[in-house]
Structures are given as C-alpha cells and as structure tokens.
Design an enzyme around this catalytic site. Structure first.
Site, PDB file in Angstrom:
ATOM      1  N   CYS A  23       0.838  -1.192   0.000  1.00  0.00           N
ATOM      2  CA  CYS A  23       0.000   0.000   0.000  1.00  0.00           C
ATOM      3  C   CYS A  23       0.873   1.242   0.000  1.00  0.00           C
ATOM      4  O   CYS A  23       2.082   1.169   0.176  1.00  0.00           O
ATOM      5  CB  CYS A  23      -0.875   0.001   1.240  1.00  0.00           C
ATOM      6  SG  CYS A  23      -1.766  -1.543   1.451  1.00  0.00           S
ATOM      7  N   ARG A  49       1.244   2.020  -6.002  1.00  0.00           N
ATOM      8  CA  ARG A  49       1.465   0.998  -4.981  1.00  0.00           C
ATOM      9  C   ARG A  49       0.191   0.204  -4.674  1.00  0.00           C
ATOM     10  O   ARG A  49       0.221  -0.753  -3.904  1.00  0.00           O
ATOM     11  CB  ARG A  49       1.963   1.653  -3.687  1.00  0.00           C
ATOM     12  CG  ARG A  49       3.249   2.383  -3.850  1.00  0.00           C
ATOM     13  CD  ARG A  49       3.646   3.041  -2.557  1.00  0.00           C
ATOM     14  NE  ARG A  49       3.983   2.066  -1.551  1.00  0.00           N
ATOM     15  CZ  ARG A  49       5.203   1.577  -1.367  1.00  0.00           C
ATOM     16  NH1 ARG A  49       6.187   1.990  -2.112  1.00  0.00           N
ATOM     17  NH2 ARG A  49       5.443   0.685  -0.445  1.00  0.00           N
ATOM     18  N   TRP A  91      -3.799  -2.001  -2.329  1.00  0.00           N
ATOM     19  CA  TRP A  91      -3.713  -2.894  -3.488  1.00  0.00           C
ATOM     20  C   TRP A  91      -4.116  -4.305  -3.090  1.00  0.00           C
ATOM     21  O   TRP A  91      -3.680  -4.817  -2.082  1.00  0.00           O
ATOM     22  CB  TRP A  91      -2.279  -2.915  -4.010  1.00  0.00           C
ATOM     23  CG  TRP A  91      -2.033  -3.887  -5.126  1.00  0.00           C
ATOM     24  CD1 TRP A  91      -2.150  -3.628  -6.457  1.00  0.00           C
ATOM     25  CD2 TRP A  91      -1.624  -5.254  -5.004  1.00  0.00           C
ATOM     26  NE1 TRP A  91      -1.827  -4.754  -7.169  1.00  0.00           N
ATOM     27  CE2 TRP A  91      -1.512  -5.772  -6.312  1.00  0.00           C
ATOM     28  CE3 TRP A  91      -1.343  -6.106  -3.931  1.00  0.00           C
ATOM     29  CZ2 TRP A  91      -1.130  -7.081  -6.574  1.00  0.00           C
ATOM     30  CZ3 TRP A  91      -0.970  -7.416  -4.185  1.00  0.00           C
ATOM     31  CH2 TRP A  91      -0.862  -7.885  -5.502  1.00  0.00           C
ATOM     32  N   ASN A 117       0.998   0.252   6.247  1.00  0.00           N
ATOM     33  CA  ASN A 117       1.463  -0.554   5.112  1.00  0.00           C
ATOM     34  C   ASN A 117       2.321  -1.659   5.695  1.00  0.00           C
ATOM     35  O   ASN A 117       3.279  -1.376   6.410  1.00  0.00           O
ATOM     36  CB  ASN A 117       2.278   0.330   4.162  1.00  0.00           C
ATOM     37  CG  ASN A 117       2.999  -0.479   3.095  1.00  0.00           C
ATOM     38  OD1 ASN A 117       2.520  -1.534   2.692  1.00  0.00           O
ATOM     39  ND2 ASN A 117       4.135   0.012   2.656  1.00  0.00           N
ATOM     40  N   GLY A 118       1.966  -2.902   5.398  1.00  0.00           N
ATOM     41  CA  GLY A 118       2.747  -4.020   5.915  1.00  0.00           C
ATOM     42  C   GLY A 118       1.832  -5.163   6.300  1.00  0.00           C
ATOM     43  O   GLY A 118       0.665  -5.196   5.918  1.00  0.00           O
ATOM     44  N   GLU A 484      13.664 -10.586 -21.315  1.00  0.00           N
ATOM     45  CA  GLU A 484      13.132  -9.283 -20.909  1.00  0.00           C
ATOM     46  C   GLU A 484      12.052  -8.819 -21.905  1.00  0.00           C
ATOM     47  O   GLU A 484      11.024  -8.277 -21.507  1.00  0.00           O
ATOM     48  CB  GLU A 484      14.274  -8.266 -20.787  1.00  0.00           C
ATOM     49  CG  GLU A 484      13.872  -6.838 -20.478  1.00  0.00           C
ATOM     50  CD  GLU A 484      13.108  -6.639 -19.167  1.00  0.00           C
ATOM     51  OE1 GLU A 484      12.985  -7.577 -18.372  1.00  0.00           O
ATOM     52  OE2 GLU A 484      12.595  -5.529 -18.969  1.00  0.00           O
ATOM     53  N   LYS A 488       8.179  -7.926 -20.964  1.00  0.00           N
ATOM     54  CA  LYS A 488       7.539  -6.636 -21.259  1.00  0.00           C
ATOM     55  C   LYS A 488       6.208  -6.872 -21.973  1.00  0.00           C
ATOM     56  O   LYS A 488       5.193  -6.277 -21.626  1.00  0.00           O
ATOM     57  CB  LYS A 488       8.419  -5.737 -22.149  1.00  0.00           C
ATOM     58  CG  LYS A 488       9.674  -5.171 -21.513  1.00  0.00           C
ATOM     59  CD  LYS A 488       9.430  -4.166 -20.403  1.00  0.00           C
ATOM     60  CE  LYS A 488       9.198  -4.756 -19.065  1.00  0.00           C
ATOM     61  NZ  LYS A 488      10.232  -4.837 -18.104  1.00  0.00           N
ATOM     62  N   GLU A 491       3.439  -8.717 -19.557  1.00  0.00           N
ATOM     63  CA  GLU A 491       2.877  -8.036 -18.383  1.00  0.00           C
ATOM     64  C   GLU A 491       2.007  -6.836 -18.742  1.00  0.00           C
ATOM     65  O   GLU A 491       1.125  -6.472 -17.997  1.00  0.00           O
ATOM     66  CB  GLU A 491       3.940  -7.681 -17.350  1.00  0.00           C
ATOM     67  CG  GLU A 491       4.952  -6.666 -17.766  1.00  0.00           C
ATOM     68  CD  GLU A 491       5.985  -6.377 -16.656  1.00  0.00           C
ATOM     69  OE1 GLU A 491       5.671  -6.499 -15.478  1.00  0.00           O
ATOM     70  OE2 GLU A 491       7.114  -6.010 -17.012  1.00  0.00           O
ATOM     71  N   HIS A 507      14.782 -27.565 -29.140  1.00  0.00           N
ATOM     72  CA  HIS A 507      14.733 -28.608 -28.102  1.00  0.00           C
ATOM     73  C   HIS A 507      13.348 -28.713 -27.472  1.00  0.00           C
ATOM     74  O   HIS A 507      13.209 -29.275 -26.388  1.00  0.00           O
ATOM     75  CB  HIS A 507      15.785 -28.325 -27.030  1.00  0.00           C
ATOM     76  CG  HIS A 507      17.190 -28.424 -27.544  1.00  0.00           C
ATOM     77  ND1 HIS A 507      17.771 -29.613 -27.905  1.00  0.00           N
ATOM     78  CD2 HIS A 507      18.118 -27.468 -27.798  1.00  0.00           C
ATOM     79  CE1 HIS A 507      19.002 -29.398 -28.343  1.00  0.00           C
ATOM     80  NE2 HIS A 507      19.234 -28.089 -28.299  1.00  0.00           N
ATOM     81  N   LYS A 598       4.019  -1.843  -8.324  1.00  0.00           N
ATOM     82  CA  LYS A 598       5.392  -1.420  -8.627  1.00  0.00           C
ATOM     83  C   LYS A 598       6.405  -1.976  -7.634  1.00  0.00           C
ATOM     84  O   LYS A 598       7.468  -2.432  -8.026  1.00  0.00           O
ATOM     85  CB  LYS A 598       5.432   0.114  -8.642  1.00  0.00           C
ATOM     86  CG  LYS A 598       6.765   0.690  -9.091  1.00  0.00           C
ATOM     87  CD  LYS A 598       7.002   0.469 -10.569  1.00  0.00           C
ATOM     88  CE  LYS A 598       8.319   1.030 -11.038  1.00  0.00           C
ATOM     89  NZ  LYS A 598       8.733   0.386 -12.299  1.00  0.00           N
TER      90      LYS A 598
END
Ligand code: M6R
Length: 603
Positions: A23, A49, A91, A117-118, A484, A488, A491, A507, A598
């Site tokens: 959060c 967040r 979130w 937050n936690g 990578e 991209k 997601e 293979h 994030k």
C-alpha cells in the site's frame, strides 16, 4: 510465522494479507491549514502501490474520515483543509475490497486514526487479546489492532508517543504507519521492514512511502531505518522503538529532479520513461569514482560473487553475468532472489552479493540480502529509490539516478542498472574511460532508436493485437534480452509471450510454431547464429520480427538498432515500444497492468 486462525481461513486469508501489504501511506502536518489537500495530492502519486481502495483522515475542528473503493477519485472540498491529515491507497488482487477495510482505521473511541502498510502476522492473537478487554473491531484487517492498542495505552496514562511505541512493540511482521490523535497537534510515523520517509519544509512535516509523493512540498528528507519512530509537532524527534531512546539524524537536501515525476505531456508514464532512457544511461554512468573503486576492491577480494534480483532486475543480473564473464573474466552467477535460500550454503564472509532493485523494497531481494548478511557476505546494491530499505542495509550502494519510474513496468531502470554493471565490469579491468565513452555513445543512440522504430512498433502492434502467443529468441547475451522482451510484452498486453536462448527453440518450443506465430529475434547482425534458429521457425510458418543492426533475409518485420557494441542492452527499446502499443491496441492501461504493483513488498 503464521498467525492463529490462518489454517482455518486458508488461502482466502493469505490473499487478504497480500492485499493489505503493498500500500501507499502519507501523513502531513502543516501550519498553513492545507494538510488535507497535500495528503490527497500525495496519495494520488502513490497509487502505483495499490489502486483498489483509498481513504483519508483530516484533523480540523474534529477528525473527518473519507474512504472509497476503486481508484482515487475526488474528495469533498472541506476535507482539503486541516492542520494534520493522513491518507492511504490499497492494493489487492483478491480478498475483500470494501470501504470498511479501507484505511485509515480508527480506535474504539474514534480519536486515533492510523494508516498502515505491511503485514501484522500476529494480528489474530492481538485481536483476541483486545476483544477480551472490550475492544470491538469494525474491519477484517490486521491493521485495526494498531489504533486499538494505542488507545489501550493512552487509557493507561501513556503519552501519545509512548502509547504508539508500546503498541508497536506488540507487532510481529512489517509495518510503516502514520498515526494521529485528535486532541493533540502531533503526528507520529514509524517503520519496521516497510518503507517510510520524512519530508521537511518550513513548519511542515510529511511522511510517505516514498519521496516522490511529497517531494514537491519538502526541501529536505530524513530516511528512516527499521524500528525508528518519529514524533512531529512540527518539531521532529526520532526514537528507537525497542529502547525508547532518542536518535539524532540529519536531514538531506532533496533533488526534485530525481524524485518527482509528472507525465511531461506524454499520455502515459511508460512511454515517457522509455524516452527518458537516454538520460537514464547518462545519469547512471556518472558514478562516483571512489565508490566504483570500493566496489571493485570488494569484488577482487571476494572468492564468490552473486548477482541477485527479481523480474526485470533479475534479467539485468543475468545479462551482467554475461558481461562480467566476457569483459572481466569474472564468474558472477545470477540468482533469482526468491530462490536464494537454496544457495545459502555457498555464502560466507568472502562472498560479495550484488543486489539489484529499482524500488529497493522488493521483499524477496531484502530477505536474500539479510540472509547473506547474517553469513557475513558483503552487500553491494544498485537501487533507484533514494532511502529505500535495500540502500540502507547495503555495505556499498550505487544509485541508478534514473529519476522516478512510475509505470509498473521497469524500462529505464533496466538500462540504468545495465549501464552501471557495464561500468563495473570495465572498471575491474581498468577500462573505465573507454566504457564511459561507449555508454555516452549508447545514450545518444536511444532517441535515434526510438525515432527509427516507434511508428513501426505502432503498426506492428495493430497487426499483432489479436495474436495469442509470441516467442522471443536471442543468442548469447541477447538470450537475456529475449527474456526481458517477453516479460515486457506479457505483463502489459496480457499476450502470452516466452523468451528463449535461440538454440533452445529446437529442443521443444518449436513444437508450438505454426503459421503466423510471431517470433521476435534479437540478432546483432545478419550472420548471428540466432538467424539460423529464426529460419528454422520460419520454415514452420513463423512470422519473423528481426531486431538487428541490419536486415536479414528471413525478417518479415525489421526493427533497426544501429548499435553493435551495446546491442544486447539497447535492442530492448523497440520491444518496449511494441509492448506499449500492444497494450494501447488492446485498450489497456500500460501504467497499471492488472494484478501487479510497482514495489512487490510481499513474498
Ligand atoms: O523494484 P525491483 O527492481 O526490485 O522490482 C523487481 C520486479 O518486481 C520488477 O522488475 C517487475 O518484474 C516489473 N514489473 C518488470 O517490468
């Protein structure tokens, strides 16, 4: 440790935990009477967040609370005022998203408001303990125990600060909190294993999960360590939570350019951050020489070097292991931070860990680093967020200085990490000046690559928007660029995409190639071995999208990246653009893909 009641409620409870963990929190104390406005504006900058519900508490003549589900919307004008305000954005991928579970949470008497937050791991025990004392809970969250515990200690005659400190001593797990108490002009922030920074300006104190939320309103910042509590009135006093003893910490001047983001006319942060990669390489390359020397000395005196990270940072770690092997003849193994415990037996005092993290708050990375520290390893970190937990627990820290990365997708932080790692690999062999020149050249190439490829990426995205699967291949260091590139695409566009070392295609994965399946190949030139593998796929009907310095015959589409030297690094740019435009074509918000956040502050 699992809380009591965990087994009974099983996965649902776990998911609820996840939902309350990532959060954004903020607190503002001002003399101007606009605390509500600043808290509201600040929380909007923290919505990356979490974006399923939000809330604000404002202290004016009394305490006013406003909570809503969904993305942050407007608030009544009267809540923009006040001398103190706290706010929260939440979130969750699952679990109950409701107004009653949204923060701030109040104590029983309604006079104490807390944002958190936690994860409070022992919340069930605490709820049972408080319930026995007559406290009645209104939400299903773990967080609500905090204002109740504070009230309990106030009733016992403690000062507000001491009540908060004593309440925190009960908590097992992670927290960053901001608490206010209606009768007093005091705001208290505290943290343990979740981020919290303090911003200061004339007569104004701000708490936030990260600096960018408050940077426009603060001139200086204090970065808190775990188990620290700050009492703001607006005078600042810092205490250790366990001992209650006071601590001296000096504020640092804030560089607004490095911590404040707006879209600067771009439609989305993602596109803006792709464009900012030129500056990201320049900033990252400007590392302090003596810090680089320290890094190199540590690596040279180590008997083992591991590079760790998650997601895109893990890809940077993997690509760096190729660079270290090739440039510095150094064996630096890349490990996925979440899998690190499997290799813990290899760690000793002669081990160096290079930990990569844009946010510096990724739980898997922090846990791996803490485990390595316990075994005596030296920690070198590369982070982007100033004051982050990783930065604070490292022996040596190099800042990316890429500026805030707001889009959930990592773009410019990836190039910044790689620029620094390239510099280290070259510094190890005394080739620093040459590496700096190459990086300066690479930075200049970024706008050229964007210009040459953005329109093509847009056109290709409209063609591929309904495709169900994309394969991405490359050889040598480009095998990591392939991973990578696939990350991209998947997601942000939700199209299934897989990256492979090109020779691996035959293979197994080649069984999936049929007519018109897109295969992206990263090939430094037309004679690269990956071209053979692309041709093998083309023979089975694949549509070949080449990313190269030159056009190969087998390419159906061609992204031109005119940079051979740092090709594995720069060639990701056209695929970042393709991913961005695929998201737009599919009507998706590229800055906030579903189910992601994030900073992944949970395990
Ligand atoms: O902040 P970090 O670099 O530690 O984050 C690691 C990953 O969570 C992050 O790279 C994630 O994979 C991004 N969504 C990738 O675009």
């Amino acid at each position: 440790m699992l809380p009591a009641g965990f087994k009974k409620h099983g996965a649902k409870l776990l998911l609820r935990f996840l939902g309350i963990a990532m959060c954004g929190i903020i607190g503002v104390l001002t003399k101007e009477g606009n605390a509500g406005k600043l808290a509201y504006e600040g929380i909007k900058r923290l919505d990356y967040r979490g974006y399923d519900s939000w809330g604000i508490a404002v202290k004016g003549s009394g305490l006013s609370i406003y909570k809503r589900t969904g993305k942050i919307g407007s608030i009544p004008n009267k809540l923009l005022q006040g001398s103190i305000a706290i706010a929260h954005t939440r979130w969750a991928t699952h679990g109950k998203i409701s107004v009653r579970n949204a923060h701030p949470h109040l104590s029983q008497n309604g006079k104490i408001a807390v944002v958190h937050n936690g994860v409070i791991e022992n919340f069930q025990e605490l709820r049972d303990f408080l319930a026995e004392k007559g406290f009645v809970f209104k939400s299903d969250t773990d967080s609500e125990v905090i204002p109740m515990l504070i009230e309990m200690y106030l009733e016992e005659g403690c000062s507000f600060r001491e009540a908060v400190r004593k309440a925190l001593l009960h908590l097992k797990g992670s927290y960053a909190i901001v608490a206010i108490y209606e009768p007093e002009h005091i705001m208290i922030g505290a943290k343990n294993a979740s981020p919290l920074v303090v911003g200061l300006s004339d007569g104004r104190v701000l708490f936030a999960s990260d600096l960018q939320a408050i940077a426009p309103y603060a001139e200086e910042a204090i970065f808190l360590s775990d188990l620290e509590l700050v009492e703001a009135s607006p005078e600042i006093k810092i205490y250790n939570i366990e001992s209650g003893l006071s601590i001296k910490k000096l504020p640092k001047k804030i560089d607004i350019n490095l911590c404040y983001a707006d879209k600067k006319g771009f439609e989305h942060y993602m596109l803006k951050e792709i464009y900012e990669q030129e500056q990201a390489i320049i900033n990252a390359s400007a590392q302090n020489e003596s810090l680089l020397n320290k890094v190199v000395e540590s690596i040279k005196s180590a008997n083992k070097v591991f590079i760790i990270g998650c997601g895109t940072s893990r890809h940077a770690a993997m690509l760096a292991s190729y660079m270290f092997a090739k440039i510095s003849k150094l064996n630096a193994s890349a490990l996925l931070a979440s899998e690190f415990p499997n290799f813990a037996n290899l760690i000793d005092e002669k081990t160096v860990i290079i930990a990569l993290s844009q946010s510096g708050e990724t739980a898997d990375v922090l846990e791996a680093v803490r485990a390595a520290k316990r075994k005596g390893a030296k920690i070198i970190s590369i982070v982007n967020v100033m004051g982050s937990s990783l930065m604070q627990i490292s022996d040596i820290n190099l800042m990316m200085n890429a500026g805030p990365e707001v889009c959930v997708l990592a773009t410019k932080s990836y190039l910044a990490q790689l620029a620094i790692l390239y510099l280290i690999a070259n510094h190890l062999i005394g080739n620093t000046e040459q590496a700096k020149k190459e990086l300066a050249e690479a930075a200049k190439k970024v706008p050229i690559i964007i210009k040459k490829n953005e329109r093509k990426a847009k056109l290709l995205a409209s063609k591929l928007k309904n495709t169900s699967s994309i394969f991405v291949i490359g050889k040598n260091a480009c095998s990591i660029t392939a991973l990578e590139g696939a990350l991209k695409i998947k997601e942000v566009s939700y199209i299934h995409a897989e990256g492979y070392a090109s020779a691996e295609l035959k293979h197994g994965p080649i069984a999936l190639i049929e007519k018109n399946v897109p295969v992206i190949v990263f090939a430094p030139d037309a004679s690269d071995e990956s071209i053979t593998n692309a041709i093998e796929a083309k023979s089975r009907g694949a549509l070949i999208i080449g990313v190269s310095t030159e056009r190969a015959k087998c390419f159906d589409y061609f992204f031109n990246v005119p940079c051979k030297e740092l090709f594995p690094i720069l060639s990701i740019i056209p695929i970042q653009l393709l991913a961005y435009y695929l998201a737009l074509e599919r009507g998706l918000d590229p800055d906030k893909p579903r189910n992601l956040a994030k900073s992944v502050t949970v395990k």
